[in-house]
Design a protein around this motif. Structure first.
Motif: not given
Ligand code: ADP
Ligand code: ADP
Length: 234
Positions: A76, A83-84
Protein backbone atom coordinates in the motif's frame (compact mmCIF):
# COMPACT_ATOMS: atom_id res chain seq x y z
CA UNK A 1 7.76 4.67 -24.90
CA UNK A 2 4.96 2.58 -23.43
CA UNK A 3 3.80 4.27 -20.26
CA UNK A 4 0.81 2.14 -19.26
CA UNK A 5 0.42 -1.56 -19.94
CA UNK A 6 -2.64 -3.45 -18.69
CA UNK A 7 -2.62 -7.22 -19.23
CA UNK A 8 -5.68 -9.42 -18.68
CA UNK A 9 -6.92 -7.07 -15.98
CA UNK A 10 -10.01 -8.14 -14.04
CA UNK A 11 -11.94 -6.51 -11.24
CA UNK A 12 -14.65 -8.33 -9.36
CA UNK A 13 -16.68 -6.69 -6.58
CA UNK A 14 -18.40 -8.95 -4.07
CA UNK A 15 -21.33 -7.55 -2.10
CA UNK A 16 -23.63 -9.81 -0.08
CA UNK A 17 -22.14 -12.82 -1.86
CA UNK A 18 -23.16 -11.36 -5.22
CA UNK A 19 -20.26 -10.99 -7.63
CA UNK A 20 -20.09 -8.10 -10.10
CA UNK A 21 -17.47 -8.41 -12.78
CA UNK A 22 -16.75 -4.70 -13.22
CA UNK A 23 -13.78 -5.23 -15.56
CA UNK A 24 -13.36 -8.30 -17.73
CA UNK A 25 -9.94 -9.08 -19.21
CA UNK A 26 -8.81 -5.58 -20.09
CA UNK A 27 -5.72 -5.27 -22.27
CA UNK A 28 -4.53 -1.74 -22.95
CA UNK A 29 -1.30 0.06 -23.78
CA UNK A 30 -0.83 3.81 -23.56
CA UNK A 31 2.20 5.47 -25.09
CA UNK A 32 3.76 8.58 -23.52
CA UNK A 33 2.19 11.73 -24.99
CA UNK A 34 -1.12 10.12 -25.95
CA UNK A 35 -4.45 11.81 -25.21
CA UNK A 36 -7.21 9.27 -24.90
CA UNK A 37 -10.87 9.30 -23.98
CA UNK A 38 -12.71 6.42 -22.33
CA UNK A 39 -16.43 6.36 -23.11
CA UNK A 40 -19.35 4.04 -22.46
CA UNK A 41 -22.75 3.89 -20.76
CA UNK A 42 -23.30 4.34 -17.03
CA UNK A 43 -22.21 1.29 -15.04
CA UNK A 44 -19.96 -0.17 -17.77
CA UNK A 45 -16.78 0.06 -15.67
CA UNK A 46 -15.21 3.42 -16.62
CA UNK A 47 -14.72 4.65 -13.03
CA UNK A 48 -13.36 1.28 -11.96
CA UNK A 49 -10.85 1.39 -14.80
CA UNK A 50 -9.79 4.92 -13.88
CA UNK A 51 -9.39 3.95 -10.18
CA UNK A 52 -7.17 1.04 -11.16
CA UNK A 53 -5.12 3.22 -13.52
CA UNK A 54 -4.84 5.77 -10.69
CA UNK A 55 -3.66 3.16 -8.17
CA UNK A 56 -6.63 4.04 -5.98
CA UNK A 57 -7.78 0.42 -6.15
CA UNK A 58 -6.18 -2.92 -6.99
CA UNK A 59 -7.18 -5.45 -9.65
CA UNK A 60 -8.60 -8.87 -8.74
CA UNK A 61 -6.17 -10.36 -11.26
CA UNK A 62 -3.90 -9.29 -14.10
CA UNK A 63 -0.91 -7.01 -14.53
CA UNK A 64 -0.55 -3.25 -14.51
CA UNK A 65 2.76 -1.67 -15.42
CA UNK A 66 3.02 2.11 -15.01
CA UNK A 67 6.15 4.05 -16.01
CA UNK A 68 8.28 0.95 -15.47
CA UNK A 69 6.72 -0.02 -12.12
CA UNK A 70 5.01 -3.39 -11.83
CA UNK A 71 2.15 -2.28 -9.61
CA UNK A 72 0.11 -5.45 -9.09
CA UNK A 73 2.37 -6.95 -6.43
CA UNK A 74 3.44 -3.88 -4.42
CA UNK A 75 2.28 -2.91 -0.92
CA UNK A 76 0.00 0.00 0.00
CA UNK A 77 2.78 2.46 0.88
CA UNK A 78 4.68 1.83 -2.33
CA UNK A 79 1.44 2.21 -4.29
CA UNK A 80 0.80 5.59 -2.60
CA UNK A 81 4.35 6.71 -3.35
CA UNK A 82 4.06 5.84 -7.06
CA UNK A 83 0.59 7.42 -7.20
CA UNK A 84 1.85 10.69 -5.72
CA UNK A 85 4.77 10.90 -8.12
CA UNK A 86 3.35 9.56 -11.37
CA UNK A 87 -0.37 10.43 -11.38
CA UNK A 88 -2.32 13.68 -11.50
CA UNK A 89 -6.07 13.50 -10.84
CA UNK A 90 -8.82 15.79 -12.11
CA UNK A 91 -12.35 15.07 -10.84
CA UNK A 92 -15.80 16.14 -11.98
CA UNK A 93 -16.48 17.85 -8.64
CA UNK A 94 -13.05 19.59 -8.42
CA UNK A 95 -12.35 18.06 -4.95
CA UNK A 96 -10.62 21.16 -3.59
CA UNK A 97 -10.27 21.54 0.16
CA UNK A 98 -12.40 24.50 1.21
CA UNK A 99 -10.27 25.77 4.11
CA UNK A 100 -7.03 25.74 2.13
CA UNK A 101 -6.08 28.53 -0.27
CA UNK A 102 -5.59 27.95 -3.99
CA UNK A 103 -1.80 27.71 -3.54
CA UNK A 104 -2.18 25.39 -0.52
CA UNK A 105 -4.53 23.11 -2.44
CA UNK A 106 -2.03 22.85 -5.29
CA UNK A 107 0.83 22.23 -2.87
CA UNK A 108 -0.98 19.51 -0.91
CA UNK A 109 -0.17 16.45 -3.06
CA UNK A 110 3.44 17.68 -3.26
CA UNK A 111 3.77 17.57 0.54
CA UNK A 112 3.68 13.75 0.29
CA UNK A 113 6.68 13.81 -2.04
CA UNK A 114 9.83 13.11 -0.03
CA UNK A 115 11.90 13.46 -3.23
CA UNK A 116 11.23 17.22 -3.42
CA UNK A 117 12.69 20.09 -1.42
CA UNK A 118 10.51 22.87 0.00
CA UNK A 119 11.91 25.23 -2.63
CA UNK A 120 11.17 22.80 -5.49
CA UNK A 121 7.57 22.47 -4.26
CA UNK A 122 7.16 26.25 -4.14
CA UNK A 123 8.50 26.58 -7.66
CA UNK A 124 6.19 23.82 -8.91
CA UNK A 125 3.15 25.53 -7.36
CA UNK A 126 4.07 28.88 -8.92
CA UNK A 127 4.71 27.34 -12.35
CA UNK A 128 1.41 25.48 -12.39
CA UNK A 129 -0.54 28.55 -11.17
CA UNK A 130 0.96 30.44 -14.07
CA UNK A 131 0.10 27.64 -16.52
CA UNK A 132 -3.62 27.87 -15.60
CA UNK A 133 -3.46 31.68 -15.45
CA UNK A 134 -4.51 32.00 -11.80
CA UNK A 135 -1.40 33.53 -10.21
CA UNK A 136 -3.52 36.47 -9.04
CA UNK A 137 -5.81 34.07 -7.13
CA UNK A 138 -3.09 32.20 -5.20
CA UNK A 139 -4.31 33.43 -1.80
CA UNK A 140 -8.04 33.02 -2.45
CA UNK A 141 -10.20 30.23 -1.09
CA UNK A 142 -12.13 27.89 -3.43
CA UNK A 143 -15.49 29.42 -2.44
CA UNK A 144 -14.26 32.79 -3.74
CA UNK A 145 -13.76 31.36 -7.23
CA UNK A 146 -16.13 30.42 -10.05
CA UNK A 147 -16.61 26.75 -10.95
CA UNK A 148 -14.39 27.20 -14.00
CA UNK A 149 -11.62 28.76 -11.92
CA UNK A 150 -11.93 25.98 -9.33
CA UNK A 151 -11.47 23.35 -12.02
CA UNK A 152 -8.42 25.24 -13.31
CA UNK A 153 -7.00 25.07 -9.77
CA UNK A 154 -7.67 21.32 -9.83
CA UNK A 155 -5.81 21.10 -13.16
CA UNK A 156 -2.90 23.02 -11.61
CA UNK A 157 -2.89 20.59 -8.66
CA UNK A 158 -2.87 17.66 -11.10
CA UNK A 159 0.07 18.95 -13.16
CA UNK A 160 2.19 20.57 -10.42
CA UNK A 161 4.20 17.43 -9.66
CA UNK A 162 4.89 16.73 -13.36
CA UNK A 163 3.14 13.35 -13.27
CA UNK A 164 3.66 10.69 -15.93
CA UNK A 165 -0.08 10.63 -16.63
CA UNK A 166 -3.09 12.86 -15.97
CA UNK A 167 -6.34 11.03 -15.20
CA UNK A 168 -9.49 13.09 -15.63
CA UNK A 169 -12.96 11.87 -14.65
CA UNK A 170 -15.69 13.86 -16.46
CA UNK A 171 -13.63 17.06 -16.04
CA UNK A 172 -16.30 19.28 -17.61
CA UNK A 173 -19.33 17.53 -16.09
CA UNK A 174 -20.06 20.31 -13.59
CA UNK A 175 -19.24 23.27 -15.85
CA UNK A 176 -21.25 25.52 -18.16
CA UNK A 177 -20.19 25.50 -21.81
CA UNK A 178 -17.80 28.49 -21.58
CA UNK A 179 -15.94 27.12 -18.59
CA UNK A 180 -15.98 23.63 -20.09
CA UNK A 181 -14.34 25.06 -23.20
CA UNK A 182 -11.67 26.80 -21.09
CA UNK A 183 -10.82 23.53 -19.31
CA UNK A 184 -10.78 21.54 -22.57
CA UNK A 185 -8.48 24.18 -24.10
CA UNK A 186 -6.18 23.78 -21.11
CA UNK A 187 -6.09 20.01 -21.64
CA UNK A 188 -5.33 20.58 -25.35
CA UNK A 189 -2.39 22.80 -24.31
CA UNK A 190 -1.08 20.27 -21.81
CA UNK A 191 -1.26 17.58 -24.48
CA UNK A 192 0.55 19.86 -26.88
CA UNK A 193 3.26 20.36 -24.23
CA UNK A 194 3.73 16.58 -24.10
CA UNK A 195 1.42 15.45 -21.27
CA UNK A 196 -0.20 12.02 -21.37
CA UNK A 197 -3.93 12.37 -20.65
CA UNK A 198 -6.58 9.74 -20.04
CA UNK A 199 -10.08 11.18 -19.68
CA UNK A 200 -13.36 9.47 -18.87
CA UNK A 201 -16.25 11.28 -20.50
CA UNK A 202 -19.65 10.62 -21.99
CA UNK A 203 -19.61 14.02 -23.65
CA UNK A 204 -18.96 13.33 -27.34
CA UNK A 205 -17.63 16.84 -27.99
CA UNK A 206 -15.02 16.37 -25.24
CA UNK A 207 -14.12 12.88 -26.48
CA UNK A 208 -13.61 14.32 -29.97
CA UNK A 209 -10.79 16.54 -28.62
CA UNK A 210 -8.73 13.44 -27.79
CA UNK A 211 -6.61 11.40 -30.24
CA UNK A 212 -7.91 7.98 -29.36
CA UNK A 213 -11.32 6.82 -28.16
CA UNK A 214 -11.79 3.65 -26.15
CA UNK A 215 -15.30 2.29 -25.73
CA UNK A 216 -16.17 0.18 -22.70
CA UNK A 217 -19.29 -1.95 -22.51
CA UNK A 218 -20.21 -4.35 -19.72
CA UNK A 219 -16.65 -4.40 -18.34
CA UNK A 220 -14.97 -5.05 -21.69
CA UNK A 221 -13.09 -2.90 -24.18
CA UNK A 222 -15.24 -3.10 -27.30
CA UNK A 223 -13.50 -0.48 -29.45
CA UNK A 224 -10.18 1.34 -29.56
CA UNK A 225 -9.82 3.74 -32.46
CA UNK A 226 -8.15 6.98 -33.48
CA UNK A 227 -10.59 9.85 -32.96
CA UNK A 228 -10.72 10.66 -36.68
CA UNK A 229 -12.20 7.17 -37.40
CA UNK A 230 -14.93 7.70 -34.83
CA UNK A 231 -15.84 11.00 -36.41
CA UNK A 232 -16.54 9.28 -39.74
CA UNK A 233 -18.47 6.40 -38.14
CA UNK A 234 -20.79 8.55 -36.01
P1 ADP B 1 -3.26 6.75 2.30
O1 ADP B 1 -4.09 6.47 3.54
O2 ADP B 1 -2.58 5.53 1.77
O3 ADP B 1 -2.36 7.92 2.42
P2 ADP B 1 -5.20 8.35 0.85
O4 ADP B 1 -6.36 7.88 0.08
O5 ADP B 1 -5.46 9.15 2.07
O6 ADP B 1 -4.32 7.05 1.15
O7 ADP B 1 -4.32 9.24 -0.10
C1 ADP B 1 -3.15 8.75 -0.71
C2 ADP B 1 -2.55 9.84 -1.57
O8 ADP B 1 -3.37 10.10 -2.71
C3 ADP B 1 -2.38 11.13 -0.82
O9 ADP B 1 -1.04 11.22 -0.41
C4 ADP B 1 -2.74 12.21 -1.79
O10 ADP B 1 -1.59 12.89 -2.25
C5 ADP B 1 -3.38 11.50 -2.97
N1 ADP B 1 -4.75 11.95 -3.11
C6 ADP B 1 -5.84 11.41 -2.54
N2 ADP B 1 -6.94 12.09 -2.86
C7 ADP B 1 -6.53 13.08 -3.65
C8 ADP B 1 -7.17 14.15 -4.30
N3 ADP B 1 -8.48 14.35 -4.20
N4 ADP B 1 -6.45 14.98 -5.04
C9 ADP B 1 -5.12 14.81 -5.15
N5 ADP B 1 -4.44 13.84 -4.55
C10 ADP B 1 -5.13 13.00 -3.81
P1 ADP C 1 -19.14 3.61 -14.73
O1 ADP C 1 -18.06 4.46 -14.19
O2 ADP C 1 -18.94 3.25 -16.16
O3 ADP C 1 -20.51 4.18 -14.48
P2 ADP C 1 -18.41 1.77 -12.59
O4 ADP C 1 -16.98 1.47 -12.83
O5 ADP C 1 -18.74 2.76 -11.53
O6 ADP C 1 -19.09 2.19 -13.97
O7 ADP C 1 -19.17 0.42 -12.22
C1 ADP C 1 -19.01 -0.81 -12.95
C2 ADP C 1 -19.80 -1.90 -12.25
O8 ADP C 1 -19.18 -2.24 -11.01
C3 ADP C 1 -21.24 -1.52 -11.94
O9 ADP C 1 -22.03 -2.68 -12.07
C4 ADP C 1 -21.15 -1.09 -10.49
O10 ADP C 1 -22.38 -1.28 -9.84
C5 ADP C 1 -20.08 -2.01 -9.93
N1 ADP C 1 -19.32 -1.40 -8.84
C6 ADP C 1 -18.52 -0.32 -8.93
N2 ADP C 1 -17.94 -0.05 -7.73
C7 ADP C 1 -18.40 -1.00 -6.87
C8 ADP C 1 -18.17 -1.28 -5.48
N3 ADP C 1 -17.33 -0.53 -4.74
N4 ADP C 1 -18.82 -2.35 -4.93
C9 ADP C 1 -19.63 -3.11 -5.67
N5 ADP C 1 -19.89 -2.90 -6.98
C10 ADP C 1 -19.28 -1.87 -7.58
Amino acid sequence: AVLVELKDLNKVFVTDEVETKALNNINLSIVAGEYLAITGPSGCGKSTLLSLLGLLDTPSSGQYQLAGHHTASIDKDERARIRNKEIGFIFQSFNLISDLTVAENIALPLTYRTDLSHRQRQQMVLASLEKVDLTHRAGHYPSQLSGGQQQRVAVARAIAGKPAIILADEPTGNLDSNNAEAVMTLLDELHHDGATICMVTHDLASAARSQRIIKVFDGQLIADKPTSDNATIN
